[in-house]
Design a protein around this motif. Sequence first.
Motif, mmCIF file in Angstrom:
data_model
loop_
_atom_site.group_PDB
_atom_site.id
_atom_site.type_symbol
_atom_site.label_atom_id
_atom_site.label_comp_id
_atom_site.label_asym_id
_atom_site.label_seq_id
_atom_site.Cartn_x
_atom_site.Cartn_y
_atom_site.Cartn_z
ATOM 1 N N VAL A 1 4.154 8.150 12.689
ATOM 2 C CA VAL A 1 3.783 6.774 12.935
ATOM 3 C C VAL A 1 2.796 6.323 11.872
ATOM 4 O O VAL A 1 1.665 6.818 11.802
ATOM 5 N N GLU A 2 3.235 5.370 11.039
ATOM 6 C CA GLU A 2 2.387 4.844 9.969
ATOM 7 C C GLU A 2 1.512 3.702 10.481
ATOM 8 O O GLU A 2 1.885 2.997 11.423
ATOM 9 N N SER A 3 0.401 3.538 9.809
ATOM 10 C CA SER A 3 -0.478 2.406 10.065
ATOM 11 C C SER A 3 -1.306 2.158 8.821
ATOM 12 O O SER A 3 -1.311 2.968 7.892
ATOM 13 N N GLY A 4 -2.011 1.031 8.819
ATOM 14 C CA GLY A 4 -2.930 0.746 7.726
ATOM 15 C C GLY A 4 -2.426 -0.248 6.709
ATOM 16 O O GLY A 4 -3.165 -0.628 5.798
ATOM 17 N N GLY A 5 -1.183 -0.672 6.838
ATOM 18 C CA GLY A 5 -0.681 -1.667 5.907
ATOM 19 C C GLY A 5 -1.337 -3.013 6.136
ATOM 20 O O GLY A 5 -2.068 -3.220 7.101
ATOM 21 N N GLY A 6 -1.085 -3.925 5.215
ATOM 22 C CA GLY A 6 -1.654 -5.262 5.342
ATOM 23 C C GLY A 6 -1.510 -6.017 4.055
ATOM 24 O O GLY A 6 -0.763 -5.625 3.159
ATOM 25 N N SER A 7 -2.238 -7.118 3.978
ATOM 26 C CA SER A 7 -2.223 -7.965 2.788
ATOM 27 C C SER A 7 -3.541 -7.833 2.057
ATOM 28 O O SER A 7 -4.608 -7.833 2.676
ATOM 29 N N VAL A 8 -3.451 -7.740 0.751
ATOM 30 C CA VAL A 8 -4.651 -7.568 -0.066
ATOM 31 C C VAL A 8 -4.423 -8.229 -1.413
ATOM 32 O O VAL A 8 -3.270 -8.386 -1.848
ATOM 33 N N GLN A 9 -5.482 -8.624 -2.058
ATOM 34 C CA GLN A 9 -5.368 -9.203 -3.389
ATOM 35 C C GLN A 9 -5.258 -8.104 -4.445
ATOM 36 O O GLN A 9 -5.711 -6.968 -4.232
ATOM 37 N N ALA A 10 -4.663 -8.459 -5.549
ATOM 38 C CA ALA A 10 -4.539 -7.508 -6.652
ATOM 39 C C ALA A 10 -5.913 -6.954 -7.024
ATOM 40 O O ALA A 10 -6.904 -7.693 -7.051
ATOM 41 N N GLY A 11 -5.943 -5.649 -7.270
ATOM 42 C CA GLY A 11 -7.204 -4.987 -7.572
ATOM 43 C C GLY A 11 -7.869 -4.381 -6.356
ATOM 44 O O GLY A 11 -8.820 -3.593 -6.490
ATOM 45 N N GLY A 12 -7.385 -4.748 -5.178
ATOM 46 C CA GLY A 12 -7.973 -4.252 -3.949
ATOM 47 C C GLY A 12 -7.457 -2.878 -3.564
ATOM 48 O O GLY A 12 -6.694 -2.249 -4.300
ATOM 49 N N SER A 13 -7.885 -2.437 -2.382
ATOM 50 C CA SER A 13 -7.545 -1.100 -1.907
ATOM 51 C C SER A 13 -7.063 -1.145 -0.457
ATOM 52 O O SER A 13 -7.448 -2.027 0.309
ATOM 53 N N LEU A 14 -6.237 -0.175 -0.123
ATOM 54 C CA LEU A 14 -5.796 0.044 1.250
ATOM 55 C C LEU A 14 -5.638 1.543 1.449
ATOM 56 O O LEU A 14 -5.322 2.264 0.493
ATOM 57 N N THR A 15 -5.814 1.967 2.682
ATOM 58 C CA THR A 15 -5.522 3.357 3.033
ATOM 59 C C THR A 15 -4.492 3.372 4.145
ATOM 60 O O THR A 15 -4.720 2.810 5.223
ATOM 61 N N LEU A 16 -3.370 3.996 3.865
ATOM 62 C CA LEU A 16 -2.328 4.163 4.861
ATOM 63 C C LEU A 16 -2.507 5.492 5.577
ATOM 64 O O LEU A 16 -2.945 6.473 4.975
ATOM 65 N N SER A 17 -2.158 5.509 6.847
ATOM 66 C CA SER A 17 -2.208 6.734 7.636
ATOM 67 C C SER A 17 -0.836 6.986 8.247
ATOM 68 O O SER A 17 -0.102 6.037 8.534
ATOM 69 N N CYS A 18 -0.537 8.238 8.443
ATOM 70 C CA CYS A 18 0.702 8.636 9.108
ATOM 71 C C CYS A 18 0.342 9.715 10.109
ATOM 72 O O CYS A 18 0.007 10.843 9.726
ATOM 73 N N LYS A 19 0.369 9.348 11.361
ATOM 74 C CA LYS A 19 0.041 10.304 12.416
ATOM 75 C C LYS A 19 1.317 11.031 12.821
ATOM 76 O O LYS A 19 2.310 10.395 13.147
ATOM 77 N N THR A 20 1.253 12.340 12.792
ATOM 78 C CA THR A 20 2.446 13.129 13.083
ATOM 79 C C THR A 20 2.277 13.931 14.359
ATOM 80 O O THR A 20 1.160 14.240 14.781
ATOM 81 N N SER A 21 3.387 14.262 14.959
ATOM 82 C CA SER A 21 3.395 15.177 16.094
ATOM 83 C C SER A 21 4.679 15.992 16.031
ATOM 84 O O SER A 21 5.704 15.511 15.536
ATOM 85 N N GLY A 22 4.587 17.226 16.489
ATOM 86 C CA GLY A 22 5.766 18.081 16.506
ATOM 87 C C GLY A 22 6.106 18.727 15.180
ATOM 88 O O GLY A 22 7.186 19.304 15.034
ATOM 89 N N LEU A 23 5.216 18.632 14.183
ATOM 90 C CA LEU A 23 5.483 19.210 12.870
ATOM 91 C C LEU A 23 4.590 20.411 12.611
ATOM 92 O O LEU A 23 3.415 20.397 12.958
ATOM 93 N N SER A 24 5.142 21.418 11.961
ATOM 94 C CA SER A 24 4.345 22.566 11.555
ATOM 95 C C SER A 24 4.962 23.149 10.295
ATOM 96 O O SER A 24 6.156 23.462 10.268
ATOM 97 N N GLY A 25 4.136 23.275 9.250
ATOM 98 C CA GLY A 25 4.642 23.882 8.028
ATOM 99 C C GLY A 25 5.566 23.006 7.215
ATOM 100 O O GLY A 25 6.329 23.505 6.391
ATOM 101 N N PHE A 26 5.509 21.714 7.406
ATOM 102 C CA PHE A 26 6.362 20.788 6.663
ATOM 103 C C PHE A 26 5.610 20.256 5.448
ATOM 104 O O PHE A 26 4.398 20.055 5.490
ATOM 105 N N PHE A 27 6.348 19.971 4.391
ATOM 106 C CA PHE A 27 5.782 19.186 3.305
ATOM 107 C C PHE A 27 6.025 17.713 3.628
ATOM 108 O O PHE A 27 6.898 17.371 4.438
ATOM 109 N N MET A 28 5.241 16.855 3.011
ATOM 110 C CA MET A 28 5.332 15.435 3.350
ATOM 111 C C MET A 28 5.246 14.575 2.104
ATOM 112 O O MET A 28 4.794 15.027 1.045
#
Length: 124
Positions: free
Chosen positions: A5-32
């Motif tokens: 489940v991703e979150s953290g998207g939005g609208s921002v002006q050029a030059g700005g910053s955002l941090t996206l998150s991806c909350k996982t469940s049921g995963l072990s030993g996976f690359f992402m």
Amino acid sequence: QVQLVESGGGSVQAGGSLTLSCKTSGLSGFFMAWFRQVPGKEPEGVAFIGSLGSLGNKAYADFVKGRFTISNDNKNILYLQMNRLKPEDTAMYYCAAGSIYGPDWSQRGMYTYWGQGTQVTVSS
């Protein structure tokens, strides 16, 4: 049951910053990875992190090197720190997880599980 489940998207002006998150469940030993997609185009790989998390290997698409950083909390959350955003970074961003390595981390076929996406819009 595997969930991403991703979150953290939005609208921002050029030059700005955002941090996206991806909350996982049921995963072990996976690359992402993080992918992004704009309408009418194929998804493209943005960043990759190996199954050892922050202790393992990372890779970035050339178009985000030096601006984006992939990391995780070594538990169940994947992050994408995005700095110096550009209008061309506008896209739907997805996290993805896989368990069988291939020669090219940016190929969608390596990933079994996908989130629903979070929209990032960068205005000039």
